[in-house]
Design a protein around this motif. Sequence first.
Motif, PDB file in Angstrom:
ATOM      1  N   ARG A 132      48.244  39.736  61.919  1.00  0.00           N
ATOM      2  CA  ARG A 132      48.029  40.712  62.913  1.00  0.00           C
ATOM      3  C   ARG A 132      46.359  41.397  62.952  1.00  0.00           C
ATOM      4  NH1 ARG A 132      50.012  39.843  66.727  1.00  0.00           N
ATOM      5  NH2 ARG A 132      49.172  41.953  67.331  1.00  0.00           N
ATOM      6  N   LEU A 133      45.658  41.300  61.704  1.00  0.00           N
ATOM      7  CA  LEU A 133      44.450  42.020  61.555  1.00  0.00           C
ATOM      8  C   LEU A 133      43.542  40.695  61.962  1.00  0.00           C
ATOM      9  CD1 LEU A 133      44.638  43.582  58.178  1.00  0.00           C
ATOM     10  CD2 LEU A 133      44.302  44.830  60.297  1.00  0.00           C
ATOM     11  N   ASP A 134      43.754  39.544  61.720  1.00  0.00           N
ATOM     12  CA  ASP A 134      42.986  38.501  62.129  1.00  0.00           C
ATOM     13  C   ASP A 134      42.845  38.535  63.930  1.00  0.00           C
ATOM     14  OD1 ASP A 134      42.542  37.540  59.519  1.00  0.00           O
ATOM     15  OD2 ASP A 134      44.112  35.976  59.711  1.00  0.00           O
ATOM     16  N   GLU A 135      44.012  38.714  64.430  1.00  0.00           N
ATOM     17  CA  GLU A 135      44.067  38.907  65.842  1.00  0.00           C
ATOM     18  C   GLU A 135      43.426  40.195  66.386  1.00  0.00           C
ATOM     19  OE1 GLU A 135      47.489  38.571  69.563  1.00  0.00           O
ATOM     20  OE2 GLU A 135      47.873  37.554  67.269  1.00  0.00           O
ATOM     21  N   LEU A 136      43.709  41.138  65.901  1.00  0.00           N
ATOM     22  CA  LEU A 136      43.310  42.439  66.521  1.00  0.00           C
ATOM     23  C   LEU A 136      41.955  42.918  66.267  1.00  0.00           C
ATOM     24  CD1 LEU A 136      46.614  44.481  65.383  1.00  0.00           C
ATOM     25  CD2 LEU A 136      45.943  43.544  67.643  1.00  0.00           C
ATOM     26  N   LEU A 137      41.364  42.671  64.809  1.00  0.00           N
ATOM     27  CA  LEU A 137      40.038  43.100  64.487  1.00  0.00           C
ATOM     28  C   LEU A 137      38.956  42.894  65.451  1.00  0.00           C
ATOM     29  CD1 LEU A 137      40.213  43.353  60.650  1.00  0.00           C
ATOM     30  CD2 LEU A 137      40.791  45.431  62.327  1.00  0.00           C
ATOM     31  N   PRO A 138      38.892  41.413  65.961  1.00  0.00           N
ATOM     32  CA  PRO A 138      37.857  41.340  66.661  1.00  0.00           C
ATOM     33  C   PRO A 138      37.980  41.858  68.092  1.00  0.00           C
ATOM     34  CG  PRO A 138      38.867  39.288  65.600  1.00  0.00           C
ATOM     35  CD  PRO A 138      39.567  40.565  65.381  1.00  0.00           C
ATOM     36  N   LEU A 139      38.882  42.473  68.498  1.00  0.00           N
ATOM     37  CA  LEU A 139      39.097  43.349  69.981  1.00  0.00           C
ATOM     38  C   LEU A 139      38.415  44.591  69.833  1.00  0.00           C
ATOM     39  CD1 LEU A 139      42.788  42.664  70.357  1.00  0.00           C
ATOM     40  CD2 LEU A 139      41.074  41.215  71.318  1.00  0.00           C
ATOM     41  N   GLY A 140      38.170  45.261  68.560  1.00  0.00           N
ATOM     42  CA  GLY A 140      37.481  46.294  68.441  1.00  0.00           C
ATOM     43  C   GLY A 140      38.342  47.699  68.601  1.00  0.00           C
ATOM     44  N   ARG A 141      39.521  47.400  69.666  1.00  0.00           N
ATOM     45  CA  ARG A 141      40.343  48.383  70.165  1.00  0.00           C
ATOM     46  C   ARG A 141      41.565  48.024  70.236  1.00  0.00           C
ATOM     47  NH1 ARG A 141      39.763  54.090  72.646  1.00  0.00           N
ATOM     48  NH2 ARG A 141      41.623  54.390  73.841  1.00  0.00           N
ATOM     49  N   PHE A 142      42.648  48.542  69.820  1.00  0.00           N
ATOM     50  CA  PHE A 142      44.093  48.659  69.939  1.00  0.00           C
ATOM     51  C   PHE A 142      45.031  49.429  69.560  1.00  0.00           C
ATOM     52  CE2 PHE A 142      42.131  46.714  66.075  1.00  0.00           C
ATOM     53  CZ  PHE A 142      43.076  47.137  65.172  1.00  0.00           C
ATOM     54  N   ASP A 143      46.155  49.321  69.591  1.00  0.00           N
ATOM     55  CA  ASP A 143      47.036  50.443  69.308  1.00  0.00           C
ATOM     56  C   ASP A 143      47.526  50.061  67.733  1.00  0.00           C
ATOM     57  OD1 ASP A 143      49.775  52.028  68.942  1.00  0.00           O
ATOM     58  OD2 ASP A 143      49.457  52.363  71.099  1.00  0.00           O
ATOM     59  N   LEU A 144      47.500  51.163  66.971  1.00  0.00           N
ATOM     60  CA  LEU A 144      47.763  50.798  65.572  1.00  0.00           C
ATOM     61  C   LEU A 144      49.150  50.926  65.169  1.00  0.00           C
ATOM     62  CD1 LEU A 144      46.530  51.032  62.726  1.00  0.00           C
ATOM     63  CD2 LEU A 144      46.234  53.327  62.776  1.00  0.00           C
ATOM     64  N   GLU A 375      46.566  46.288  52.974  1.00  0.00           N
ATOM     65  CA  GLU A 375      45.647  45.323  53.821  1.00  0.00           C
ATOM     66  C   GLU A 375      44.859  45.913  54.848  1.00  0.00           C
ATOM     67  OE1 GLU A 375      45.574  42.268  52.627  1.00  0.00           O
ATOM     68  OE2 GLU A 375      46.745  43.338  51.157  1.00  0.00           O
ATOM     69  N   TRP A 376      44.985  47.050  55.407  1.00  0.00           N
ATOM     70  CA  TRP A 376      44.175  47.645  56.244  1.00  0.00           C
ATOM     71  C   TRP A 376      42.991  48.171  55.563  1.00  0.00           C
ATOM     72  CZ3 TRP A 376      43.885  48.457  61.567  1.00  0.00           C
ATOM     73  CH2 TRP A 376      43.008  49.410  62.138  1.00  0.00           C
ATOM     74  N   LEU A 377      43.433  48.904  54.599  1.00  0.00           N
ATOM     75  CA  LEU A 377      42.257  49.617  53.835  1.00  0.00           C
ATOM     76  C   LEU A 377      41.434  48.585  53.248  1.00  0.00           C
ATOM     77  CD1 LEU A 377      44.011  52.711  52.584  1.00  0.00           C
ATOM     78  CD2 LEU A 377      42.448  52.692  54.581  1.00  0.00           C
TER      79      LEU A 377
END
Length: 409
Positions: A132-144, A375-377
């Motif tokens: 999930r982080l691989d996909e989401l972090l490049p977006l910069g903004r998403f729903d946590l 994993e988030w932190l």
Amino acid sequence: MTATQTVGDYDPFDPAVMADPMPYYRRLRDHDPVHYLQKWDAYALSRFADIWHVLEINDGTFVASEGTLPAATVLARHNDGPVPDPPLHPMPFHANFDAPVYDEVRRCTAAPFRPKAVGTLAERIRALANERLDELLPLGRFDLTQDYGGIAAASVVCQLLGLPTELAADVLATVNAGSLAQPGQGVEVAQARPGYLDYLTPVVAHRRAATDTGALPIVDNLLAYRLPDGSALSDTEAAVQLLGVFIGGTETVPKIVAHGLWELSRHPAQLAAVCADLEANVPVAREEMIRFCAPAQWFARTLRRPFTLHDTTMRPGQRIISLLASASRDEREYPEADSFIWDRPIPRLLAFGRGQHFCLGAHLARLEITILVTEWLRRVDHFAIDEAAASRPPSSFQWGWNSLPVEVC
């Protein structure tokens, strides 16, 4: 709660309570810990110690024959005496039964949630978090809530129930929609909301017809189970017994993780302290996240025997509403209870319930929260919640942050 509102205004289905129950809980704890709700012929218990005591009683005094979360239409029917267990067929969710049916069906579904079995899921959960982080972090903004923890938790539920993990987003959306309630109503988890059984009944039917040697214990055990009259569960009846996993496993963890991370971000010193040693400190912070952020508000029981608490005697047929979320904010149990304190000592916790109906998935929930937060932190140095865009829909039950937009950098 406004200056003109009182304890007597508390009603779990009232629009103001559904929008923010916390001020009502405080008033109940301080002034009326055994609060009678005439409309529902029920007593709301708000203090930690009282609820802790009541939920440990497992002698038939309290039963869930009307459901652990009865809707307003159920509570509106006042009882003249004890309420029996429902008929065996068509069988509702097993939590509605007393022993032995409840205990036996719960054992059928328990195998994947025992500590040893849960431990085998750790690497899979960690992989899901990082995917999930691989996909989401490049977006910069998403729903946590939805995009991170929501998809990860729903994927685990799909795996446990024999559903394709590609359905995780659909399962998450279905459960979220099913938990919404209009003012004056409630969410009855003993009844399948629209769409739930569309996922679960085909799983049961496939396992009944399966000729392969693969195992799906949570379903296979239900198919092998025989009720006290010797009858078996139909496909639909077996599917209904999976609702607790389907709903609870999908919805609760994402809200705790997202809200908990938000609280850490609002307290930079606490965030720094947790990050100083993730392996040691995240499990400690996790318990405070569960206490402070768990979205479930209450569960109900119906009396089969008279019971007295604080000089109030409740009679058979009346109900008690255990306000778990109020207990989690009770300063008699937790000093400065309205503050998030990551390393707070928590010798006792009621967010998962207690006694006979203690949450089946508590071990899994703790593991998921630990891994998702860690994993988030580990990977996100700086993040900020868009508070203006955050959404916490009114609810009589799952009052949690359905949407927490986050920006990472």
